[in-house]
Write a protein that holds these residues in place. Sequence first.
Motif, short mmCIF file in Angstrom:
data_model
loop_
_atom_site.label_atom_id
_atom_site.label_comp_id
_atom_site.label_asym_id
_atom_site.label_seq_id
_atom_site.Cartn_x
_atom_site.Cartn_y
_atom_site.Cartn_z
N THR A 88 2.49 73.32 -8.00
CA THR A 88 1.77 74.65 -8.29
C THR A 88 0.24 74.21 -8.94
O THR A 88 -0.91 74.47 -8.57
CB THR A 88 2.36 75.96 -8.99
OG1 THR A 88 3.44 75.98 -8.38
CG2 THR A 88 1.49 77.07 -9.13
N THR A 89 0.43 73.54 -9.88
CA THR A 89 -0.67 73.19 -10.61
C THR A 89 -1.25 71.96 -10.58
O THR A 89 -2.39 71.79 -10.93
CB THR A 89 -0.33 73.13 -12.21
OG1 THR A 89 0.73 72.34 -12.44
CG2 THR A 89 0.30 74.62 -12.58
N HIS B 12 6.41 73.09 -11.00
CA HIS B 12 4.97 73.11 -11.79
C HIS B 12 4.11 72.17 -11.29
O HIS B 12 2.96 72.66 -11.27
CB HIS B 12 5.48 73.19 -13.17
CG HIS B 12 4.43 73.44 -14.00
ND1 HIS B 12 3.75 74.41 -14.39
CD2 HIS B 12 3.41 72.21 -14.67
CE1 HIS B 12 2.71 74.37 -15.58
NE2 HIS B 12 2.75 72.97 -15.62
N PRO C 104 1.44 76.26 -4.11
CA PRO C 104 0.53 77.44 -4.37
C PRO C 104 0.54 78.26 -3.12
O PRO C 104 0.45 77.91 -1.97
CB PRO C 104 -0.69 76.58 -4.66
CG PRO C 104 -0.20 75.21 -4.90
CD PRO C 104 0.78 74.73 -4.05
N ASP D 123 -2.17 81.64 -6.17
CA ASP D 123 -2.13 81.08 -7.52
C ASP D 123 -1.95 79.61 -7.52
O ASP D 123 -2.50 79.13 -6.32
CB ASP D 123 -0.49 81.37 -7.88
CG ASP D 123 0.40 80.61 -7.20
OD1 ASP D 123 0.17 80.18 -5.84
OD2 ASP D 123 1.75 80.68 -7.25
N GLY D 124 -1.93 78.94 -8.54
CA GLY D 124 -2.32 77.38 -8.52
C GLY D 124 -3.40 76.84 -8.13
O GLY D 124 -4.45 77.68 -8.28
N THR D 125 -3.55 75.81 -7.37
CA THR D 125 -4.80 75.20 -6.80
C THR D 125 -5.51 75.90 -5.60
O THR D 125 -6.25 75.51 -5.09
CB THR D 125 -4.71 73.81 -6.64
OG1 THR D 125 -3.55 73.61 -5.71
CG2 THR D 125 -4.32 73.04 -7.98
#
Length: 480
Positions: A307-308, A304, A399, A404-406
């Motif tokens: 990804t973020t 997590h 990501p 997705d993500g950043t």
Amino acid sequence: MGLGRRIGDTLRLPTRRGRAILVVLVVLALAAAGGGAVALQSPKLLAALGVKGASPVDAVMLAPVPQLAALSATAPTPSAAGIASVVDPLSRERALGQFAGVVVDPAAQRGAAPLWQLSPEKPLAPGSTAKVLTSAAALLTLDATDRLSTKVVAGSEPGQVVLVGGGDPTLTALAAPKVGTYPDPSRLDDLVAGVRKSLPNQKIISIVVDNSLWTGPLLAPGWDPADVGAGNITPMVPLMLDGGRADPTLQDGPRVGDPSGDASKAFARKLGVPTSAITKGTAPPNAKKLAEVVSAPVSALVEHLMTTSDNVLAETLARDVALSRQADPSFAGGSQQVLAALSQAGFDVAGATMVDGSGLSTSDRIPPRLLGAILGAAAAPTGPGQGVEFLRPIVSGLPVAGGDGTLDDRFDTTGAAAAGRGVVRAKTGTLTGVSALAGVVTDADGRLLVFALMSNGQSPALSRPKLDGIAAALSRCGCR
């Protein structure tokens, strides 16, 4: 290891009444490999899939569906000269400012020379690519199945309970099944229910909040206090809700200035205790545990945060590394022990300087060589008898370019980096005058490559597209 979309996609088949029936796609490997279309006949197929009451539909011809499969072990290895012919011209762009980087073959023997390198030992500000180091140290130090906890113990007086912060930023006051930004969060409601179950006939009169697990300042050197309101960070205390977010559903929304105070007040309200009865203190020695809730496992938390790019979660894991190594759980202790854990695992950390675990500090410095070495180990192929894939969650959490993500808003379809969409997976790093991109890419021959690219001294608006362009160029390259 194959990097691609997940198995389990669905297809909507239109009926004659204009409705849609969800049918789970069963990937027929032989048909797909042979390049033939698969005919779906109704109603027999629908009946076989358990879909009842549907109107007959005409036969639908489907093209082969891409499968999630391992990359070929025999894919050609690019040559150093081939990589240089593609990357060297792009690395000379003035928009990159101070630039350094490496391209590595993760299937090569550990210690082998990179396929391409430019100033690989030069320590540069990493931005959030520093999370690669923190994540690796956490996976090497902690058990992947470990979970962060928050507990309540009996106080020193009748009717008193102690809320003990255990460093779990995923704790939420949202009622199930609602979730905020964290996967499988621990819940304040479950903690309250546990207390009531342990003390069914006792009225709770007061609450003591114990934040003694962590030490040191609440903000790291090089952090801007304005980053709290900007949504980048919150004061680091071991008791908070939803990473200190004012709105638990917003990944990058504003953070609160007193996360522990907000969490303890929410706990008091749910327990029916006046907020005026909350005090600060520590749990009595050997106090009886009344309730406990836990986060998702460390492996899921690492995925997590990759990804973020969650700064709070990264700082939490850095402190967990320090605690596990019996060191001071502060910014200084956490960052020092991250490097110590990596060094103990055989990584050369020379030139790396970290004062936090997230890369938000302007004082952090990391050579691209180290980023490449860690990602190379995380992406290296494994086989029987080669051990547990300890670092793999770093790669699986990266990501996806344009997905997705950043990286969801990068590698624009109309730009020079469009070829990297869905093929490049990378951790980003962005601060004022800092851009970095480190991850994996599959080249035109099906070979998985690792890259670490770092730019300092230029506006990210100028340098980030150039970094994306280099990664995309590797995806188009056989480079032999």
